[in-house]
Enzyme design. Structure first.
Site, PDB file in Angstrom:
ATOM      1  N   HIS A 234       0.739  -0.821  -0.264  1.00 41.87           N
ATOM      2  CA  HIS A 234      -0.331  -0.183  -0.178  1.00 41.87           C
ATOM      3  C   HIS A 234       1.193   1.033  -0.312  1.00 41.87           C
ATOM      4  CE1 HIS A 234      -3.322  -2.789   1.086  1.00 41.87           C
ATOM      5  NE2 HIS A 234      -4.478  -1.933   0.675  1.00 41.87           N
TER       6      HIS A 234
ATOM      7  N   LYS B 103      -0.544   4.375   4.785  1.00 37.16           N
ATOM      8  CA  LYS B 103      -1.660   4.188   5.710  1.00 37.16           C
ATOM      9  C   LYS B 103      -0.926   3.679   7.321  1.00 37.16           C
ATOM     10  CE  LYS B 103      -3.962  -0.703   4.616  1.00 37.16           C
ATOM     11  NZ  LYS B 103      -5.172   0.221   5.232  1.00 37.16           N
TER      12      LYS B 103
HETATM   13  P1  NAP Z   1      -6.202   9.307   2.940  1.00 37.74           P
HETATM   14  O1  NAP Z   1      -6.862  10.241   1.603  1.00 37.74           O
HETATM   15  O2  NAP Z   1      -5.536   9.969   3.902  1.00 37.74           O
HETATM   16  O3  NAP Z   1      -7.986  10.155   3.345  1.00 37.74           O
HETATM   17  C1  NAP Z   1      -8.951  10.205   5.341  1.00 37.74           C
HETATM   18  C2  NAP Z   1      -9.321  11.717   5.060  1.00 37.74           C
HETATM   19  O4  NAP Z   1     -10.033  11.186   6.728  1.00 37.74           O
HETATM   20  C3  NAP Z   1      -8.561  12.847   5.635  1.00 37.74           C
HETATM   21  O5  NAP Z   1      -9.148  13.932   4.970  1.00 37.74           O
HETATM   22  C4  NAP Z   1      -8.590  13.126   7.103  1.00 37.74           C
HETATM   23  O6  NAP Z   1      -8.229  14.669   7.405  1.00 37.74           O
HETATM   24  C5  NAP Z   1      -9.898  12.958   7.444  1.00 37.74           C
HETATM   25  N1  NAP Z   1      -9.984  12.916   8.616  1.00 37.74           N
HETATM   26  C6  NAP Z   1      -9.372  12.573   9.862  1.00 37.74           C
HETATM   27  N2  NAP Z   1      -9.854  12.653  11.456  1.00 37.74           N
HETATM   28  C7  NAP Z   1     -10.703  13.193  10.802  1.00 37.74           C
HETATM   29  C8  NAP Z   1     -12.062  13.342  11.704  1.00 37.74           C
HETATM   30  N3  NAP Z   1     -12.112  13.422  13.067  1.00 37.74           N
HETATM   31  N4  NAP Z   1     -13.273  14.041  11.435  1.00 37.74           N
HETATM   32  C9  NAP Z   1     -13.470  14.237  10.159  1.00 37.74           C
HETATM   33  N5  NAP Z   1     -12.062  13.078   8.839  1.00 37.74           N
HETATM   34  C10 NAP Z   1     -11.290  13.278   9.231  1.00 37.74           C
HETATM   35  O7  NAP Z   1      -6.764   8.389   3.271  1.00 37.74           O
HETATM   36  P2  NAP Z   1      -8.005   7.306   1.998  1.00 37.74           P
HETATM   37  O8  NAP Z   1      -6.823   6.766   0.982  1.00 37.74           O
HETATM   38  O9  NAP Z   1      -8.707   8.631   1.719  1.00 37.74           O
HETATM   39  O10 NAP Z   1      -8.518   6.227   2.885  1.00 37.74           O
HETATM   40  C11 NAP Z   1      -9.042   6.619   3.783  1.00 37.74           C
HETATM   41  C12 NAP Z   1      -9.475   5.532   4.836  1.00 37.74           C
HETATM   42  O11 NAP Z   1     -10.198   3.891   3.425  1.00 37.74           O
HETATM   43  C13 NAP Z   1      -8.775   4.613   5.142  1.00 37.74           C
HETATM   44  O12 NAP Z   1      -8.694   3.887   6.595  1.00 37.74           O
HETATM   45  C14 NAP Z   1      -8.169   3.443   4.001  1.00 37.74           C
HETATM   46  O13 NAP Z   1      -7.433   2.900   4.911  1.00 37.74           O
HETATM   47  C15 NAP Z   1      -9.823   2.971   3.573  1.00 37.74           C
HETATM   48  N6  NAP Z   1      -9.566   2.312   2.331  1.00 37.74           N
HETATM   49  C16 NAP Z   1     -10.618   1.536   2.283  1.00 37.74           C
HETATM   50  C17 NAP Z   1     -10.704   1.239   1.057  1.00 37.74           C
HETATM   51  C18 NAP Z   1     -11.961  -0.445   0.485  1.00 37.74           C
HETATM   52  O14 NAP Z   1     -11.844  -0.084  -0.170  1.00 37.74           O
HETATM   53  N7  NAP Z   1     -12.383  -0.043   2.429  1.00 37.74           N
HETATM   54  C19 NAP Z   1      -9.738   1.464  -0.005  1.00 37.74           C
HETATM   55  C20 NAP Z   1      -8.471   2.028   0.026  1.00 37.74           C
HETATM   56  C21 NAP Z   1      -8.425   2.736   1.452  1.00 37.74           C
HETATM   57  P3  NAP Z   1      -6.622  14.727   7.293  1.00 37.74           P
HETATM   58  O15 NAP Z   1      -5.805  15.360   6.151  1.00 37.74           O
HETATM   59  O16 NAP Z   1      -7.099  17.062   7.667  1.00 37.74           O
HETATM   60  O17 NAP Z   1      -6.317  14.699   8.430  1.00 37.74           O
END
Ligand code: NAP
Length: 264
Positions: free
Chosen positions: A154, A158
């Site tokens: 990844h 992550k």
């Molecule tokens: P990302 O780009 O880091 O996005 C995470 C977001 O959550 C950021 O905008 C962050 O804001 C925000 N955040 C942090 N604390 C928060 C809060 N208290 N309230 C609201 N928002 C908050 O990560 P990503 O790649 O999009 O992934 C997001 C999640 O999905 C992760 O857990 C990842 O493991 C998961 N994921 C799942 C799949 C699936 O198919 N299920 C696929 C890919 C990823 P800041 O940037 O300001 O901190």
């Protein structure tokens, strides 16, 4: 009638792709977003690519009091994602959770609450259909190939390791495979962690590098043969069909489902 949706994490990579998917679906209505910054702003003020005035909330309780919705989508980080999902269920919303890294205890608490409230909830470690098939095929293969190792790769932002997909793959493999110690009985690590993490004897290796999105290989070794099942997500778009499907399906459920395979 459209499905009213609240989404947490709109600025994230997954979150912004999901906002785009929701805004472009006639059956869906995005009614608010939950962020941890940008109180009192609108979506277009934080993401100018979207011509939308929907409000951004930073206070979860205020959000659930002021905005009524059918489905809550969480794409944030495990610690807050769990609290969001708990609050969504308490407020009568049906969660669709992509955030990975919830503990087994947390999932069980959410499962019990969903049951008590008779509300649907979907937690999917991976919303890509190909990845779900990879997990299912791995379960089938494990019946015939008990020697197996997982390499998941990844992006380096992550937080959790191994990935939710790897943990789910392990669960499926371990449901059909007798516990077995793999490798040489006297093997030892010259560098700590060289053989990866272990679950019931299956080794898991987590790679974190810039440039990667979400990739996993499940490698089965047998007498004079090697069988590899591999899936690559090259872009977050690969997860959007699964989120779209889950938003529709969660309305038909009255319990928590863990894994996209149960609704395909
Ligand atoms: P990302 O780009 O880091 O996005 C995470 C977001 O959550 C950021 O905008 C962050 O804001 C925000 N955040 C942090 N604390 C928060 C809060 N208290 N309230 C609201 N928002 C908050 O990560 P990503 O790649 O999009 O992934 C997001 C999640 O999905 C992760 O857990 C990842 O493991 C998961 N994921 C799942 C799949 C699936 O198919 N299920 C696929 C890919 C990823 P800041 O940037 O300001 O901190």
């Amino acid at each position: 009638m459209s499905i009213n949706i609240i989404l947490a994490g709109p600025r994230g990579k997954m979150g912004s792709s999901a906002v785009n998917m929701i805004l472009n679906n006639d059956k869906f209505e995005l009614v608010a977003c939950l962020d941890h910054k940008n109180e009192n702003k609108t979506l277009k003020e934080i993401l100018p690519q979207f011509e939308s005035d929907i409000p951004i909330y930073t206070d979860m309780d205020k959000l659930f009091t002021e905005v009524k919705a059918d489905v809550f989508v969480d794409l944030t980080i495990p610690e807050v994602g769990y609290q969001h999902t708990l609050a969504a269920l308490k407020n009568g919303l049906r969660p669709v959770v992509g955030t990975s890294g919830f503990t087994e205890d947390e999932i069980n608490t959410l499962r019990n609450l969903a049951k008590e409230k008779e509300l649907g909830a979907i937690i999917a470690p991976n919303f890509a259909v190909g990845a779900v098939l990879m997990m299912e095929f791995s379960k089938q293969a494990a019946k015939y190939f008990p020697d197996v190792e997982i390499i998941e790769k990844h992006h380096d932002n992550k937080l959790d390791a191994p990935s939710g997909t790897a943990v789910k793959t392990l669960d499926l493999i371990n449901s059909v495979r007798e516990e077995k110690t793999q490798g040489h009985p006297e093997e030892y690590e010259v560098l700590d962690g060289a053989r990866g993490a272990k679950s019931h004897g299956v080794h898991v290796h987590s790679v974190r590098l810039p440039g990667l999105v979400a990739h996993q290989e499940v490698i089965f070794g047998g007498e004079s043969q090697l069988f590899t099942i591999k899936h690559d997500s090259f872009d977050r778009e690969s997860f959007m069909d699964g989120i779209d499907l889950s938003i529709n399906k969660v309305l038909e459920l009255n319990e928590l489902v863990y894994g996209l395979e149960y609704i395909l």
